[in-house]
Design an enzyme around this catalytic site. Structure first.
Site, PDB file in Angstrom:
ATOM      1  N   ASN A   2       0.873  -1.180   0.000  1.00 20.68           N
ATOM      2  CA  ASN A   2       0.000   0.000   0.000  1.00 20.68           C
ATOM      3  C   ASN A   2       0.911   1.231   0.000  1.00 20.68           C
ATOM      4  OD1 ASN A   2      -1.801   2.055   0.492  1.00 20.68           O
ATOM      5  ND2 ASN A   2      -2.146   1.493   2.647  1.00 20.68           N
ATOM      6  N   LYS A   7       0.164   4.299  -0.276  1.00 19.61           N
ATOM      7  CA  LYS A   7      -0.463   5.504   0.305  1.00 19.61           C
ATOM      8  C   LYS A   7      -0.215   6.698  -0.614  1.00 19.61           C
ATOM      9  CE  LYS A   7       0.391   3.476   4.780  1.00 19.61           C
ATOM     10  NZ  LYS A   7       0.266   3.607   6.199  1.00 19.61           N
ATOM     11  N   HIS A  41      -9.431   1.037   4.652  1.00 16.14           N
ATOM     12  CA  HIS A  41      -8.156   1.210   5.370  1.00 16.14           C
ATOM     13  C   HIS A  41      -8.378   2.142   6.563  1.00 16.14           C
ATOM     14  CE1 HIS A  41      -4.052   2.427   6.262  1.00 16.14           C
ATOM     15  NE2 HIS A  41      -3.677   1.312   5.668  1.00 16.14           N
ATOM     16  N   GLU A  76      -6.740   4.530   7.695  1.00 17.32           N
ATOM     17  CA  GLU A  76      -6.528   5.965   7.432  1.00 17.32           C
ATOM     18  C   GLU A  76      -7.761   6.572   6.769  1.00 17.32           C
ATOM     19  OE1 GLU A  76      -2.790   5.508   5.428  1.00 17.32           O
ATOM     20  OE2 GLU A  76      -1.860   4.980   7.334  1.00 17.32           O
ATOM     21  N   GLU A 110      -5.537  -5.149  10.428  1.00 20.45           N
ATOM     22  CA  GLU A 110      -4.490  -4.147  10.642  1.00 20.45           C
ATOM     23  C   GLU A 110      -4.768  -3.398  11.950  1.00 20.45           C
ATOM     24  OE1 GLU A 110      -2.452  -2.894   6.795  1.00 20.45           O
ATOM     25  OE2 GLU A 110      -4.268  -1.695   6.929  1.00 20.45           O
ATOM     26  N   GLY A 153       2.354   2.091  10.681  1.00 17.89           N
ATOM     27  CA  GLY A 153       3.292   3.208  10.548  1.00 17.89           C
ATOM     28  C   GLY A 153       3.971   3.604  11.842  1.00 17.89           C
ATOM     29  N   SER A 184       3.436  -2.372  10.313  1.00 18.36           N
ATOM     30  CA  SER A 184       4.889  -2.399  10.485  1.00 18.36           C
ATOM     31  C   SER A 184       5.525  -3.735  10.100  1.00 18.36           C
ATOM     32  CB  SER A 184       5.266  -1.992  11.912  1.00 18.36           C
ATOM     33  OG  SER A 184       4.796  -0.682  12.172  1.00 18.36           O
ATOM     34  N   GLY A 232       4.859   1.297   4.776  1.00 21.74           N
ATOM     35  CA  GLY A 232       6.187   1.907   4.659  1.00 21.74           C
ATOM     36  C   GLY A 232       7.224   1.046   3.951  1.00 21.74           C
TER      37      GLY A 232
HETATM   38  C1  PEP Z   1      -0.724   0.044   5.919  1.00 18.37           C
HETATM   39  O1  PEP Z   1      -0.721   1.196   5.549  1.00 18.37           O
HETATM   40  O2  PEP Z   1      -1.635  -0.709   5.549  1.00 18.37           O
HETATM   41  C2  PEP Z   1       0.358  -0.415   6.783  1.00 18.37           C
HETATM   42  C3  PEP Z   1       0.273  -1.605   7.308  1.00 18.37           C
HETATM   43  O3  PEP Z   1       1.408   0.455   6.997  1.00 18.37           O
HETATM   44  P1  PEP Z   1       2.841   0.118   7.676  1.00 18.37           P
HETATM   45  O4  PEP Z   1       3.319  -1.181   7.072  1.00 18.37           O
HETATM   46  O5  PEP Z   1       3.704   1.272   7.335  1.00 18.37           O
HETATM   47  O6  PEP Z   1       2.592  -0.032   9.132  1.00 18.37           O
END
Ligand code: PEP
Length: 255
Positions: A9, A11, A95, A97, A167, A173, A213, A235
């Site tokens: 992803n 973003k 998601h 966010e 998640e 993040g 993460s 990320g």
């Molecule tokens: C995400 O945006 O779905 C995500 C899991 O981000 P990160 O891996 O950066 O925690």
């Protein structure tokens, strides 16, 4: 048997040119991978260019959101037939966010999933609790409500076409990964919910990704858990080295 699926992803990152460079490199480095499904989810403006580069490759293309109407007076939105038209195969829906910053609700998630399926897109449906909810011992209640409402009204056949992503919001993040036991516990809970909704045969075929993460160092342990069938990576999917390693490090995990 469920095939592991790793989705990146991106973003709000990468211009079209940067995206073209990145997927060209991924295609070269991952062209021998058959054991894992690989997906990248760039911003809307880079999708058409990435689609051209990835055509006939082993890397799938996903969008980060979709609107539930096909067309009309909905300024700023992009519909499922429009995504399908440029070769998109997957779409992330719900998601955290989008839930946190853009007012996404379980009801809008349900409508978007319906639109995605109607047009042959594979939805990646995200659920997850906040830190406050986890600390108040409400994780399972929150996940249950998100799953029941976001997946309301779908047949077993439709559920089998989806991918779910657990998640935990506190792990996205932040560098804080859920332990593999914490993640497995919730994945198992989600699969049990699916058993209750649609029976064991259906539930056992649905892939549930973990997100939060994920790194090259923890992907293998996470995907070795019985109910963790891959990862949605934020990320670490933006960097060539880490995304390639994440994919390669789980190639030999058998589900
Ligand atoms: C995400 O945006 O779905 C995500 C899991 O981000 P990160 O891996 O950066 O925690």
């Amino acid at each position: 048997m469920r095939k592991i699926i790793i989705a990146g992803n991106w973003k709000l990152n990468k211009t079209s040119l940067e995206a073209i460079d990145f997927v060209t490199m991924l295609k070269r480095q991952l062209d021998d991978v058959t054991a894992v499904d690989i997906v990248v989810c760039p911003v809307f403006t880079a999708l058409a260019d990435c689609s051209e580069v990835l055509e006939s490759s082993n890397i799938g293309l996903g969008a980060q959101d979709v609107y539930w109407e096909d067309s009309g007076a909905f300024t700023g939105e992009v519909s499922a037939p429009m995504l399908k038209d440029i070769g998109v195969q997957y779409v992330i829906i719900g998601h955290s966010e989008r839930r946190q910053f853009f007012g996404e609700t379980n009801t809008s998630v349900q409508k978007k999933v319906k639109a995605a399926l109607k047009h042959g897109l594979i939805p990646i449906v995200c659920v997850g609790e906040t830190l406050q909810e986890r600390e108040a011992n409400r994780t399972f209640d929150v996940i249950k409500k998100q799953c029941e409402e976001s997946l309301a009204g779908f047949s077993a056949e439709e559920i089998q076409k989806m991918i779910l992503a657990y998640e935990p919001v506190w792990a996205i993040g932040t560098g804080k990964t859920a332990t593999s036991q914490q993640a497995q516990e919730v994945h198992q809970f989600i699969r049990q919910l699916l058993v209750k909704m649609h029976g064991k045969d259906t539930a056992s075929t649905v892939r549930i990704q973990y997100g939060g993460s994920v790194k090259p160092e923890n992907i293998k342990e996470l995907t070795s858990q019985e109910d963790i069938d891959g990862a949605l990576v934020g990320g670490a999917s933006l960097k060539e080295d880490s995304f390639v390693k994440i994919v390669k490090n789980c190639c030999d995990v058998q589900k």
